[in-house]
Design an enzyme around this catalytic site. Structure first.
Site, PDB file in Angstrom:
ATOM      1  N   HIS A  86     -14.098  43.185  69.017  1.00  0.00           N
ATOM      2  CA  HIS A  86     -14.879  44.244  68.919  1.00  0.00           C
ATOM      3  C   HIS A  86     -14.167  45.408  68.362  1.00  0.00           C
ATOM      4  O   HIS A  86     -13.124  45.569  68.601  1.00  0.00           O
ATOM      5  CB  HIS A  86     -15.482  44.529  70.307  1.00  0.00           C
ATOM      6  CG  HIS A  86     -16.082  45.947  70.316  1.00  0.00           C
ATOM      7  ND1 HIS A  86     -17.622  46.161  70.268  1.00  0.00           N
ATOM      8  CD2 HIS A  86     -15.758  46.975  70.731  1.00  0.00           C
ATOM      9  CE1 HIS A  86     -17.726  47.229  70.323  1.00  0.00           C
ATOM     10  NE2 HIS A  86     -16.566  47.936  70.565  1.00  0.00           N
ATOM     11  N   LYS A  94     -11.677  39.503  71.710  1.00  0.00           N
ATOM     12  CA  LYS A  94     -12.660  38.503  72.542  1.00  0.00           C
ATOM     13  C   LYS A  94     -12.164  37.275  73.092  1.00  0.00           C
ATOM     14  O   LYS A  94     -11.021  36.941  72.661  1.00  0.00           O
ATOM     15  CB  LYS A  94     -13.837  38.270  71.861  1.00  0.00           C
ATOM     16  CG  LYS A  94     -14.535  39.674  71.064  1.00  0.00           C
ATOM     17  CD  LYS A  94     -15.813  39.267  70.363  1.00  0.00           C
ATOM     18  CE  LYS A  94     -16.744  40.569  70.217  1.00  0.00           C
ATOM     19  NZ  LYS A  94     -17.854  40.280  69.553  1.00  0.00           N
ATOM     20  N   ASN A 110     -16.865  36.180  67.080  1.00  0.00           N
ATOM     21  CA  ASN A 110     -16.441  36.632  65.898  1.00  0.00           C
ATOM     22  C   ASN A 110     -15.103  37.533  65.935  1.00  0.00           C
ATOM     23  O   ASN A 110     -14.945  38.567  65.399  1.00  0.00           O
ATOM     24  CB  ASN A 110     -17.297  37.467  65.103  1.00  0.00           C
ATOM     25  CG  ASN A 110     -17.867  38.828  66.360  1.00  0.00           C
ATOM     26  OD1 ASN A 110     -17.359  38.823  67.168  1.00  0.00           O
ATOM     27  ND2 ASN A 110     -18.775  39.562  65.647  1.00  0.00           N
ATOM     28  N   TYR A 115     -22.742  46.451  76.353  1.00  0.00           N
ATOM     29  CA  TYR A 115     -23.756  45.951  75.263  1.00  0.00           C
ATOM     30  C   TYR A 115     -25.180  46.403  75.489  1.00  0.00           C
ATOM     31  O   TYR A 115     -26.010  45.631  75.359  1.00  0.00           O
ATOM     32  CB  TYR A 115     -23.740  44.416  75.160  1.00  0.00           C
ATOM     33  CG  TYR A 115     -22.500  43.905  74.477  1.00  0.00           C
ATOM     34  CD1 TYR A 115     -22.122  44.458  73.030  1.00  0.00           C
ATOM     35  CD2 TYR A 115     -21.848  42.868  74.868  1.00  0.00           C
ATOM     36  CE1 TYR A 115     -20.964  43.955  72.419  1.00  0.00           C
ATOM     37  CE2 TYR A 115     -20.581  42.374  74.204  1.00  0.00           C
ATOM     38  CZ  TYR A 115     -20.217  43.106  72.849  1.00  0.00           C
ATOM     39  OH  TYR A 115     -19.140  42.507  72.184  1.00  0.00           O
ATOM     40  N   GLU A 159     -16.246  54.485  74.651  1.00  0.00           N
ATOM     41  CA  GLU A 159     -15.615  52.848  75.140  1.00  0.00           C
ATOM     42  C   GLU A 159     -14.323  53.250  75.509  1.00  0.00           C
ATOM     43  O   GLU A 159     -13.844  52.287  76.372  1.00  0.00           O
ATOM     44  CB  GLU A 159     -15.822  52.125  73.965  1.00  0.00           C
ATOM     45  CG  GLU A 159     -17.265  51.931  73.431  1.00  0.00           C
ATOM     46  CD  GLU A 159     -17.570  51.089  72.025  1.00  0.00           C
ATOM     47  OE1 GLU A 159     -16.308  50.831  71.459  1.00  0.00           O
ATOM     48  OE2 GLU A 159     -18.639  50.585  71.825  1.00  0.00           O
TER      49      GLU A 159
HETATM   50  P1  TYD Z   1     -23.412  44.153  67.559  1.00  0.00           P
HETATM   51  O1  TYD Z   1     -22.846  45.511  68.337  1.00  0.00           O
HETATM   52  O2  TYD Z   1     -24.614  44.347  66.750  1.00  0.00           O
HETATM   53  O3  TYD Z   1     -22.292  44.183  66.213  1.00  0.00           O
HETATM   54  P2  TYD Z   1     -20.741  44.561  66.178  1.00  0.00           P
HETATM   55  O4  TYD Z   1     -19.900  43.698  67.181  1.00  0.00           O
HETATM   56  O5  TYD Z   1     -20.266  43.834  64.774  1.00  0.00           O
HETATM   57  O6  TYD Z   1     -20.574  46.050  66.373  1.00  0.00           O
HETATM   58  O7  TYD Z   1     -23.249  42.938  68.149  1.00  0.00           O
HETATM   59  C1  TYD Z   1     -22.439  43.121  69.146  1.00  0.00           C
HETATM   60  C2  TYD Z   1     -22.161  41.378  69.379  1.00  0.00           C
HETATM   61  O8  TYD Z   1     -23.043  40.702  69.795  1.00  0.00           O
HETATM   62  C3  TYD Z   1     -21.595  40.933  68.043  1.00  0.00           C
HETATM   63  O9  TYD Z   1     -20.003  40.978  67.942  1.00  0.00           O
HETATM   64  C4  TYD Z   1     -21.894  39.403  68.205  1.00  0.00           C
HETATM   65  C5  TYD Z   1     -22.889  39.331  69.294  1.00  0.00           C
HETATM   66  N1  TYD Z   1     -24.221  38.914  68.179  1.00  0.00           N
HETATM   67  C6  TYD Z   1     -24.869  37.757  68.430  1.00  0.00           C
HETATM   68  O10 TYD Z   1     -24.169  36.810  69.256  1.00  0.00           O
HETATM   69  N2  TYD Z   1     -25.887  37.490  67.677  1.00  0.00           N
HETATM   70  C7  TYD Z   1     -26.688  38.457  66.892  1.00  0.00           C
HETATM   71  O11 TYD Z   1     -27.264  38.176  66.228  1.00  0.00           O
HETATM   72  C8  TYD Z   1     -25.876  39.752  66.689  1.00  0.00           C
HETATM   73  C9  TYD Z   1     -26.601  40.944  65.968  1.00  0.00           C
HETATM   74  C10 TYD Z   1     -24.675  40.220  67.673  1.00  0.00           C
END
Ligand code: TYD
Length: 155
Positions: free
Chosen positions: A115, A9, A112, A49, A126
């Site tokens: 992905h 990211k 974070n 998303y 994907e």
């Molecule tokens: P998600 O697909 O639920 O998680 P992951 O990436 O772990 O598969 O969510 C996609 C992205 O959305 C996540 O990486 C960070 C963002 N996000 C937020 O900003 N706030 C939130 O409360 C959640 C659940 C996700």
């Protein structure tokens, strides 16, 4: 062989962490079979998303994901979908254990680092979203024996 999609990211790229994260996948034994830098746009993000459309943080993730280029990586290896997810740690990086990528490099839910596809079915969808067939490669991992055999023959 199973394949999965990783997206490094904007925070990962702009914090100069891309090399460290890629290195962790390589050291684990996963094979890079595709890799490219790209700038995300609204249509790609709406598709990627779509499961989060309507969530209060949706606009925020889209803004963040467009804030710098990302690096898309196709990884290949035994059970790599599950292995890569485990290496990432949970979505909320503050809850991610040390030793996981998010646990070691982030304190954020949104920023974070990366992905990783969450199932084999998502991975297949994907990978098609981010890579054409000609951008995915097939090659053998090197062994020291094969790297040095030509030099040994020459003496
Ligand atoms: P998600 O697909 O639920 O998680 P992951 O990436 O772990 O598969 O969510 C996609 C992205 O959305 C996540 O990486 C960070 C963002 N996000 C937020 O900003 N706030 C939130 O409360 C959640 C659940 C996700």
């Amino acid at each position: 062989m199973e394949k999965t999609l990783i997206l490094l990211k904007p925070d990962c790229v702009s914090r100069d962490l891309a090399g460290s994260v890629i290195s962790r996948f390589e050291k684990k034994g996963l094979k890079i079979v595709g890799l490219k830098m790209l700038q995300l746009n609204d249509s790609l993000l709406d598709e990627h998303y779509s499961h989060l459309k309507g969530k209060p943080f949706f606009a925020g993730i889209k803004k963040f994901m467009k804030s710098a280029p990302i690096i898309a990586i196709a990884l290949e290896g035994l059970e790599c979908v599950e292995v890569a997810r485990a290496m990432c740690g949970p979505t909320n990086a503050r809850k991610a254990a040390p030793g996981t990528i998010r646990g070691d490099y982030s304190l954020s839910v949104q920023s974070n680092i990366l992905h990783a596809s969450d199932s084999l079915e998502s991975a297949q969808k994907e990978l098609k979203r981010f890579f054409s067939k000609s951008e995915l490669f097939s090659y053998e991992k090197a062994s020291f024996a094969s790297i040095y055999s030509e030099d040994e023959k020459k003496g």
